[in-house]
Design a protein around this motif. Structure first.
Motif, PDB file in Angstrom:
ATOM      1  N   ILE A   1      -0.177   6.495  -9.830  1.00 18.68           N
ATOM      2  CA  ILE A   1       1.032   6.051  -9.121  1.00 18.68           C
ATOM      3  C   ILE A   1       0.760   5.812  -7.644  1.00 18.68           C
ATOM      4  CG2 ILE A   1       3.342   6.767  -8.385  1.00 18.68           C
ATOM      5  CD1 ILE A   1       3.603   8.207 -11.112  1.00 18.68           C
ATOM      6  N   PHE A   2       0.154   6.790  -6.974  1.00 23.72           N
ATOM      7  CA  PHE A   2       0.033   6.692  -5.516  1.00 23.72           C
ATOM      8  C   PHE A   2      -1.140   5.831  -5.057  1.00 23.72           C
ATOM      9  CE2 PHE A   2       2.769  10.415  -5.920  1.00 23.72           C
ATOM     10  CZ  PHE A   2       3.770  10.075  -5.023  1.00 23.72           C
ATOM     11  N   GLU A   3      -2.104   5.550  -5.937  1.00 26.56           N
ATOM     12  CA  GLU A   3      -3.168   4.629  -5.577  1.00 26.56           C
ATOM     13  C   GLU A   3      -2.834   3.192  -5.963  1.00 26.56           C
ATOM     14  OE1 GLU A   3      -7.040   5.845  -6.855  1.00 26.56           O
ATOM     15  OE2 GLU A   3      -6.770   7.914  -6.139  1.00 26.56           O
ATOM     16  N   ASN A   4      -1.665   3.015  -6.573  1.00 23.68           N
ATOM     17  CA  ASN A   4      -1.200   1.670  -6.943  1.00 23.68           C
ATOM     18  C   ASN A   4       0.277   1.526  -6.568  1.00 23.68           C
ATOM     19  OD1 ASN A   4      -3.617   0.517  -8.560  1.00 23.68           O
ATOM     20  ND2 ASN A   4      -3.307   2.540  -9.464  1.00 23.68           N
ATOM     21  N   LYS A   5       0.593   1.863  -5.336  1.00 21.09           N
ATOM     22  CA  LYS A   5       1.984   1.859  -4.887  1.00 21.09           C
ATOM     23  C   LYS A   5       2.629   0.488  -4.993  1.00 21.09           C
ATOM     24  CE  LYS A   5       1.952   5.757  -1.631  1.00 21.09           C
ATOM     25  NZ  LYS A   5       2.195   6.151  -0.220  1.00 21.09           N
ATOM     26  N   GLU A   6       1.810  -0.558  -4.926  1.00 19.22           N
ATOM     27  CA  GLU A   6       2.381  -1.904  -4.996  1.00 19.22           C
ATOM     28  C   GLU A   6       3.055  -2.172  -6.331  1.00 19.22           C
ATOM     29  OE1 GLU A   6      -2.036  -2.167  -6.030  1.00 19.22           O
ATOM     30  OE2 GLU A   6      -0.753  -1.104  -4.617  1.00 19.22           O
ATOM     31  N   HIS A   7       2.694  -1.421  -7.363  1.00  7.67           N
ATOM     32  CA  HIS A   7       3.359  -1.562  -8.662  1.00  7.67           C
ATOM     33  C   HIS A   7       4.730  -0.891  -8.668  1.00  7.67           C
ATOM     34  CE1 HIS A   7      -0.437  -2.462 -11.278  1.00  7.67           C
ATOM     35  NE2 HIS A   7       0.028  -3.515 -10.640  1.00  7.67           N
ATOM     36  N   PHE A   8       5.021  -0.103  -7.635  1.00  6.34           N
ATOM     37  CA  PHE A   8       6.265   0.652  -7.597  1.00  6.34           C
ATOM     38  C   PHE A   8       7.166   0.264  -6.421  1.00  6.34           C
ATOM     39  CE2 PHE A   8       3.213   3.014 -10.001  1.00  6.34           C
ATOM     40  CZ  PHE A   8       3.935   3.604 -11.024  1.00  6.34           C
ATOM     41  N   HIS A   9       6.574  -0.155  -5.323  1.00  9.33           N
ATOM     42  CA  HIS A   9       7.339  -0.409  -4.107  1.00  9.33           C
ATOM     43  C   HIS A   9       8.383  -1.506  -4.336  1.00  9.33           C
ATOM     44  CE1 HIS A   9       8.174  -0.318   0.166  1.00  9.33           C
ATOM     45  NE2 HIS A   9       8.159  -1.642   0.153  1.00  9.33           N
ATOM     46  N   GLY A  10       9.638  -1.155  -4.101  1.00  9.60           N
ATOM     47  CA  GLY A  10      10.737  -2.102  -4.226  1.00  9.60           C
ATOM     48  C   GLY A  10      11.095  -2.469  -5.647  1.00  9.60           C
ATOM     49  N   LYS A  11      10.535  -1.766  -6.608  1.00 11.79           N
ATOM     50  CA  LYS A  11      10.750  -2.105  -8.012  1.00 11.79           C
ATOM     51  C   LYS A  11      11.734  -1.151  -8.693  1.00 11.79           C
ATOM     52  CE  LYS A  11       7.490  -5.286  -7.889  1.00 11.79           C
ATOM     53  NZ  LYS A  11       7.709  -6.719  -8.125  1.00 11.79           N
TER      54      LYS A  11
ATOM     55  N   LYS B   1       8.914   8.342  -4.623  1.00 14.30           N
ATOM     56  CA  LYS B   1       8.127   8.577  -3.408  1.00 14.30           C
ATOM     57  C   LYS B   1       7.116   7.459  -3.170  1.00 14.30           C
ATOM     58  CE  LYS B   1       8.427  13.651  -3.183  1.00 14.30           C
ATOM     59  NZ  LYS B   1       8.835  13.744  -1.752  1.00 14.30           N
ATOM     60  N   ALA B   2       6.733   6.765  -4.252  1.00 10.62           N
ATOM     61  CA  ALA B   2       5.800   5.635  -4.116  1.00 10.62           C
ATOM     62  C   ALA B   2       6.517   4.359  -3.692  1.00 10.62           C
ATOM     63  CB  ALA B   2       5.060   5.396  -5.427  1.00 10.62           C
ATOM     64  N   GLY B   3       7.848   4.428  -3.550  1.00  8.40           N
ATOM     65  CA  GLY B   3       8.591   3.298  -3.003  1.00  8.40           C
ATOM     66  C   GLY B   3       9.505   2.577  -3.955  1.00  8.40           C
ATOM     67  N   ALA B   4       9.686   3.097  -5.181  1.00  8.72           N
ATOM     68  CA  ALA B   4      10.594   2.431  -6.119  1.00  8.72           C
ATOM     69  C   ALA B   4      12.006   2.385  -5.544  1.00  8.72           C
ATOM     70  CB  ALA B   4      10.592   3.151  -7.458  1.00  8.72           C
TER      71      ALA B   4
ATOM     72  N   LYS C   1      17.724  16.267  -7.020  1.00 10.74           N
ATOM     73  CA  LYS C   1      18.624  16.554  -5.909  1.00 10.74           C
ATOM     74  C   LYS C   1      17.947  17.428  -4.863  1.00 10.74           C
ATOM     75  CE  LYS C   1      23.273  18.371  -4.949  1.00 10.74           C
ATOM     76  NZ  LYS C   1      24.490  18.993  -5.554  1.00 10.74           N
ATOM     77  N   ALA C   2      17.183  18.420  -5.314  1.00 11.95           N
ATOM     78  CA  ALA C   2      16.498  19.325  -4.386  1.00 11.95           C
ATOM     79  C   ALA C   2      15.471  18.583  -3.545  1.00 11.95           C
ATOM     80  CB  ALA C   2      15.820  20.454  -5.164  1.00 11.95           C
ATOM     81  N   ASN C   3      14.980  17.449  -4.043  1.00 10.47           N
ATOM     82  CA  ASN C   3      14.013  16.651  -3.300  1.00 10.47           C
ATOM     83  C   ASN C   3      14.669  15.462  -2.599  1.00 10.47           C
ATOM     84  OD1 ASN C   3      10.915  17.426  -3.896  1.00 10.47           O
ATOM     85  ND2 ASN C   3      12.192  17.998  -5.639  1.00 10.47           N
ATOM     86  N   ASN C   4      16.011  15.480  -2.528  1.00 16.62           N
ATOM     87  CA  ASN C   4      16.796  14.478  -1.804  1.00 16.62           C
ATOM     88  C   ASN C   4      16.523  13.050  -2.275  1.00 16.62           C
ATOM     89  OD1 ASN C   4      18.020  16.423   0.000  1.00 16.62           O
ATOM     90  ND2 ASN C   4      16.048  16.520   1.079  1.00 16.62           N
ATOM     91  N   LEU C   5      16.388  12.891  -3.583  1.00 20.00           N
ATOM     92  CA  LEU C   5      16.109  11.572  -4.140  1.00 20.00           C
ATOM     93  C   LEU C   5      17.192  11.103  -5.109  1.00 20.00           C
ATOM     94  CD1 LEU C   5      12.268  11.978  -4.750  1.00 20.00           C
ATOM     95  CD2 LEU C   5      13.358  10.495  -3.052  1.00 20.00           C
ATOM     96  N   GLN C   6      18.355  11.756  -5.072  1.00 18.42           N
ATOM     97  CA  GLN C   6      19.417  11.427  -6.019  1.00 18.42           C
ATOM     98  C   GLN C   6      19.965  10.015  -5.837  1.00 18.42           C
ATOM     99  OE1 GLN C   6      19.419  13.763  -3.720  1.00 18.42           O
ATOM    100  NE2 GLN C   6      21.407  14.067  -2.721  1.00 18.42           N
ATOM    101  N   ASP C   7      19.734   9.402  -4.665  1.00 15.94           N
ATOM    102  CA  ASP C   7      20.188   8.031  -4.456  1.00 15.94           C
ATOM    103  C   ASP C   7      19.240   7.013  -5.091  1.00 15.94           C
ATOM    104  OD1 ASP C   7      22.375   8.918  -3.027  1.00 15.94           O
ATOM    105  OD2 ASP C   7      21.365   8.751  -1.076  1.00 15.94           O
ATOM    106  N   VAL C   8      18.040   7.473  -5.454  1.00 18.30           N
ATOM    107  CA  VAL C   8      17.044   6.576  -6.054  1.00 18.30           C
ATOM    108  C   VAL C   8      16.858   6.869  -7.540  1.00 18.30           C
ATOM    109  CG1 VAL C   8      14.635   5.799  -6.000  1.00 18.30           C
ATOM    110  CG2 VAL C   8      15.826   6.357  -3.860  1.00 18.30           C
TER     111      VAL C   8
END
Length: 382
Positions: free
Chosen positions: A54-64, A82-85, A105-112
């Motif tokens: 995931i983190f070595e191929n962030k372009e597959h996730f960023h904005g997706k 965290k990789a940008g999805a 929720k504990a990681n403050n990512l409930q909006d994503v």
């Protein structure tokens, strides 16, 4: 939306009528416990592979938009965010979804990250057009059980395999391979001893029943022996083997492109392969099966850094998947240079869609040209 434990019956692709309530009880419920999630999360080989993929191929996730099938604790969904999805739908069939929701929720990512409880054939994703090129990845492969196939779910895999594949579509993992190799092991002697002990206990039971209760039950001896033989000698075992237990060259019995593979290809595996013995004067005690998967992206959208996850025998602690062991009774004496011609066939049982039936045959030929005792055995995996 909820878990499919309502007793509905659904026909699987091999014609078996599946009680989904029973299916849930036999399969999904295990994943609803934190101890089981912990076992998987403590598997560093597994975790490192997914993390790096995931983190070595962030372009597959960023904005997706990402779909995580069988999210469990939700950690892969969190990594995807965290990789940008821009959006992650985390689907989970069990009440583990409650824990996943709290973790998000504990990681403050409930909006994503949106956790959805239900199995894949039942859930409706809120975002219209989620099967367009904007959907980038199925983060968790739905058929990554021991030896790939064992934990496969008909409902999920048929649903996921039916997804349309657009040019931007990527599945993580993207490719898989199944392997077999000849092994030596003391497990065969142990299982044979257990089987013989079971038969001895039965004979004592027959004598006592006839002596004390006046009923001769010996007519049941044959089916009892068949039952015990299947349990002790024909059931594939899970084990973490050491590399020194592998005595021959591993052979690939199946290669899978997760983006293009059909359901029938996965549910019916057949191969004829050969393996040469690499150890001098030892016993062929059986065969081991394992798998590896690769995170390569797709032809149109390849991964910048390809990651491999293997469950092969390891000098370390291995993985929580381990290997499947098919034991030969009795073992066969072999030597370096002997060639094993192996036939392998694996299909779903018609009586139990979660039971795999494996027919494994082997003809061994010594370097001198002499043929050794052939064998053909049916094994059962569940």
């Amino acid at each position: 939306m909820g878990s499919s434990a309502n007793g509905d019956r659904t026909a699987s692709s091999n014609g078996v009528s599946v009680d989904r309530g029973v299916d849930f009880a036999n399969y999904f419920c295990t994943y609803g416990f934190l101890y089981h999630q912990k076992e998987m999360l403590c598997d560093r080989v597994r975790m490192d592979a997914y993390f790096n993929a995931i983190f070595e191929n962030k372009e597959h996730f960023h904005g997706k938009t990402v779909l995580d099938v069988g999210t469990g604790s939700g950690i892969l969904a969190i990594w995807s965010a965290k990789a940008g999805a821009k959006k992650v739908y985390a689907v989970e069939a069990t009440k583990m979804s409650d824990h996943a929701r709290e973790l998000v929720k504990a990681n403050n990512l409930q909006d994503v990250v949106e956790v959805i409880e239900g199995s894949m054939e039942d859930v409706t994703l809120p975002e219209k057009g989620y099967l367009t090129s904007n959907l980038v990845t199925l983060v968790l492969g739905v058929f990554l059980g021991r030896f790939i196939m064992i934990e496969i779910t008909f409902h999920n895999i048929m649903c996921v395999m039916a997804f349309p594949k657009s040019s931007g579509f990527v599945r993580y993992p993207s490719h898989a391979r199944m392997w077999v190799a000849p092994i030596r092991s003391g497990l065969g002697d142990q299982k044979t001893s257990d089987y013989e002990s079971s038969i001895h206990d039965w004979e004592c039971f027959l004598n006592e029943t006839k002596t004390y209760y006046g009923v001769d039950m010996s007519v049941l001896t044959k089916p009892f022996c068949e039952e015990q033989r299947k349990y002790y000698l024909q059931t594939s075992l899970w084990n973490n083997l050491h590399p020194h237990q592998v005595i021959g060259i591993p052979a690939i019995i199946k290669e899978i492109d997760c983006l293009t593979v059909s359901v029938s290809e996965i549910l019916n595996v057949r191969a004829d392969v050969s393996s040469s013995i690499t150890v001098e004067k030892t016993f062929l005690c059986g065969f081991a099966g394992w798998f590896d998967v690769h995170f390569r992206g797709s032809r149109e959208n390849p991964a910048r850094n390809e990651i491999e996850l293997t469950t092969a025998p390891s000098v370390d602690n291995g993985t929580h998947w381990g290997q499947q062991v098919f034991l030969l009774h009795p073992p066969l004496r072999v030597s370096e240079g002997d060639v094993m011609a192996v036939s392998f066939s694996m299909n779903r049982s018609k009586e139990n869609h979660r039971l795999l039936e494996v027919d494994l045959g082997c003809e061994a030929r010594q370097s001198s040209g002499k043929h050794l005792r052939p064998f053909n055995q049916r094994f059962y995996l569940e």
